[in-house]
Scaffold this motif. Structure first.
Motif, PDB file in Angstrom:
ATOM      1  N   ARG A   1      12.096   3.559   6.730  1.00 35.02           N
ATOM      2  CA  ARG A   1      10.640   2.947   6.845  1.00 35.02           C
ATOM      3  C   ARG A   1      10.647   3.326   8.423  1.00 35.02           C
TER       4      ARG A   1
ATOM      5  N   HIS B   1      12.959  -4.748   6.333  1.00 31.26           N
ATOM      6  CA  HIS B   1      12.821  -5.922   5.277  1.00 31.26           C
ATOM      7  C   HIS B   1      14.656  -6.223   4.812  1.00 31.26           C
ATOM      8  N   TYR B   2      15.319  -4.957   4.771  1.00 31.17           N
ATOM      9  CA  TYR B   2      16.666  -5.383   4.305  1.00 31.17           C
ATOM     10  C   TYR B   2      17.161  -6.635   5.155  1.00 31.17           C
TER      11      TYR B   2
ATOM     12  N   ARG C   1       1.313   9.066  -3.312  1.00 29.07           N
ATOM     13  CA  ARG C   1       1.712   8.114  -3.941  1.00 29.07           C
ATOM     14  C   ARG C   1       0.707   7.210  -4.809  1.00 29.07           C
TER      15      ARG C   1
ATOM     16  N   ASP D   1      14.742   7.010   2.380  1.00 27.42           N
ATOM     17  CA  ASP D   1      13.922   5.832   2.157  1.00 27.42           C
ATOM     18  C   ASP D   1      13.640   5.467   3.575  1.00 27.42           C
TER      19      ASP D   1
HETATM   20  O1  REL Z   1       9.087   3.696  -2.420  1.00 26.64           O
HETATM   21  C1  REL Z   1       9.398   2.447  -2.992  1.00 26.64           C
HETATM   22  O2  REL Z   1       8.695   1.963  -3.674  1.00 26.64           O
HETATM   23  C2  REL Z   1      10.753   1.758  -1.998  1.00 26.64           C
HETATM   24  O3  REL Z   1      11.605   2.685  -1.635  1.00 26.64           O
HETATM   25  C3  REL Z   1      10.187   0.622  -1.104  1.00 26.64           C
HETATM   26  O4  REL Z   1       9.108  -0.001  -1.660  1.00 26.64           O
HETATM   27  C4  REL Z   1      11.476  -0.164  -0.646  1.00 26.64           C
HETATM   28  O5  REL Z   1      10.679  -1.339   0.048  1.00 26.64           O
HETATM   29  C5  REL Z   1      12.046   0.687   0.395  1.00 26.64           C
HETATM   30  O6  REL Z   1      12.250   0.041   1.562  1.00 26.64           O
HETATM   31  C6  REL Z   1      13.508   0.765  -0.071  1.00 26.64           C
HETATM   32  O7  REL Z   1      14.436   1.425   0.434  1.00 26.64           O
END
Ligand code: REL
Ligand code: ZN
Length: 422
Positions: free
Chosen positions: A359, A49-50, A172, A357
């Protein structure tokens, strides 16, 4: 063995930071047994998404819906064309893809996306996991396990998560705190007697939900991301869930509560999951939650650059707070360096300088390569200062310190040995 010269010192620090295995305390990666939740490969890398957000900046005329109606491969083609062919990929997220391709041994001179695609076809997921963990020097990663996700719940019911000790669990619970009006329905569907207005046994039942999931997945911590206007204490559903459910359960289970503070969700909904932003938060809320609950451990990261100094100072005052990572929009070399320097100056080694972080599995390579380089640079300065002041170091002392920064401080804070340590 004692280090004798400054040159020897720098070389030893760089080599040790490069080769010390990492515990990555927050990722969105999954073990193979979680099926489709595990993402890897070039098309996933390019549709991170970045990069989606960055691509739209160069395509002012592209309707959002046109992009979202494309297949993943078409989206990846467009992102490659826009960010790598028509422009040079020096933003951190783009550079990350370049680092990954290069470390996988692909020929960057061809810039041929279809050639790159073929490379990934030769691996099974399990071979690829081995390859990426080994190339990145990551020993274990914490997943983000979401009991509100029906697909993931089904995987747990099938027994996922039990057979790969490199993938650690983290519970989470965002919907409980950020979306109660929907979350209570999911809890009801899972058999908990909760009411939207918190009447009856709701509090006890939310606690039971948390305890059941802790029993099922044995998480390292419970985690939530919070908006920039997070307040504590607060006469709200969120305030009640924290005080009456999460904190008592965290206390009893002896696991930390991880707070990731400062997200402004969906400032541009047309960007979908690329549409979140950030805002500065009130450090007072952090001070109050950690100091009023000293028998609970808190892992905290904040998203705004402006909050970083006060967060580090708050950690100096509260040993039940462990600051972690350069999160999301902070995960850029200039900011990682500034934050790491400041944190080491204020907190010594009692901090977790970075989490990835990630994904997409492949990203472990670049996120850790890039961060290790900066951590080493800052450490060279810090140990160099000591050296010039006349403090002589043994190699073993430096190894001990770096192992702490890359994982040991986390395990110490949890009060558990690293299960993956040999
Ligand atoms: O864990 C989170 O809430 C965030 O890190 C993610 O939602 C975010 O989209 C992530 O990709 C950021 O690095
Ligand atoms: Zn995250």
């Amino acid at each position: 063995m004692a280090i004798r010269t400054e040159e020897q010192l720098s070389a030893f620090i760089q080599e040790t930071v490069r080769s010390t295995p990492v515990t990555d305390i927050h990722t969105h990666l999954f073990a193979e047994s979680f099926g489709d939740l595990l993402l890897w490969g070039i098309d996933e890398l390019l549709t991170y998404h970045y990069l989606i957000a960055e691509m739209f900046r160069f395509r002012p005329d592209l309707p959002y819906e046109t992009f979202w109606s494309m297949t993943k491969q078409q989206q990846a083609d467009l992102i490659w064309q826009t960010l790598f062919i028509e422009n040079s990929p020096y933003s951190e997220a783009c550079r990350g893809v370049v680092t990954v391709l290069s470390r996988l041994g692909l020929d960057l001179s061809t810039r041929d996306l279809n050639e790159y695609r073929k490379y990934f076809e030769q691996f099974s997921s399990s071979e690829y996991i081995d390859r990426i963990l080994s190339l990145s020097g990551v020993r274990s990663v914490a997943m983000t396990n979401d009991p509100f996700d029906a697909y993931e719940r089904a995987r747990w019911e099938e027994g996922a998560g039990q057979n790969d000790s490199r993938f650690l669990t983290a519970l989470r619970i965002d919907p409980l705190l950020n979306g109660w009006d929907q979350a209570y329905l999911t809890l009801q569907q899972q058999g908990y007697q909760v009411a939207q207005d918190f009447s009856g046994d709701t509090i006890q039942e939310v606690r039971r939900f948390l305890q059941d999931w802790i029993g099922r997945i044995d998480p390292l911590y419970m985690a939530v991301s919070l908006p920039d206007d997070f307040a504590y204490p607060e006469a709200s559903v969120r305030g009640r869930v924290i005080d009456e459910c999460i904190l008592p359960v965290a206390r009893e289970a002896g696991i930390p509560f991880a707070l990731m503070i400062g997200v402004k969700r969906q400032v541009n909904p047309s960007l979908k999951y690329a549409g979140d932003s950030l805002g500065r938060s009130d450090i007072g809320a952090v001070e109050r939650i950690v100091s009023r609950n000293q028998d609970v451990k808190f892992l905290i990261t904040m998203l705004s650059r402006e909050n970083q100094h006060e967060l580090a100072v708050t950690a100096r005052k509260n040993r039940n707070l462990l600051v972690f990572g350069c999160w999301w929009f902070l995960n850029n070399p200039s900011l990682i360096e500034e934050m790491t320097r400041m944190r080491l100056e204020l907190l010594g080694g009692s901090v977790i300088p970075q989490h990835s972080d990630c994904r997409i599995l492949d990203q472990l390579i670049y996120k850790w390569d890039h961060s290790r380089e900066i951590i080493a640079k800052v450490l060279c300065d810090k140990y160099g200062d000591l050296f010039r002041a006349g403090w002589r170091l043994e190699e073993e002392e430096i190894q001990r310190d770096i192992a702490g920064l890359l994982g040991g401080a986390f395990w110490n804070f949890l009060g558990k040995p690293d299960p993956a340590a040999v």
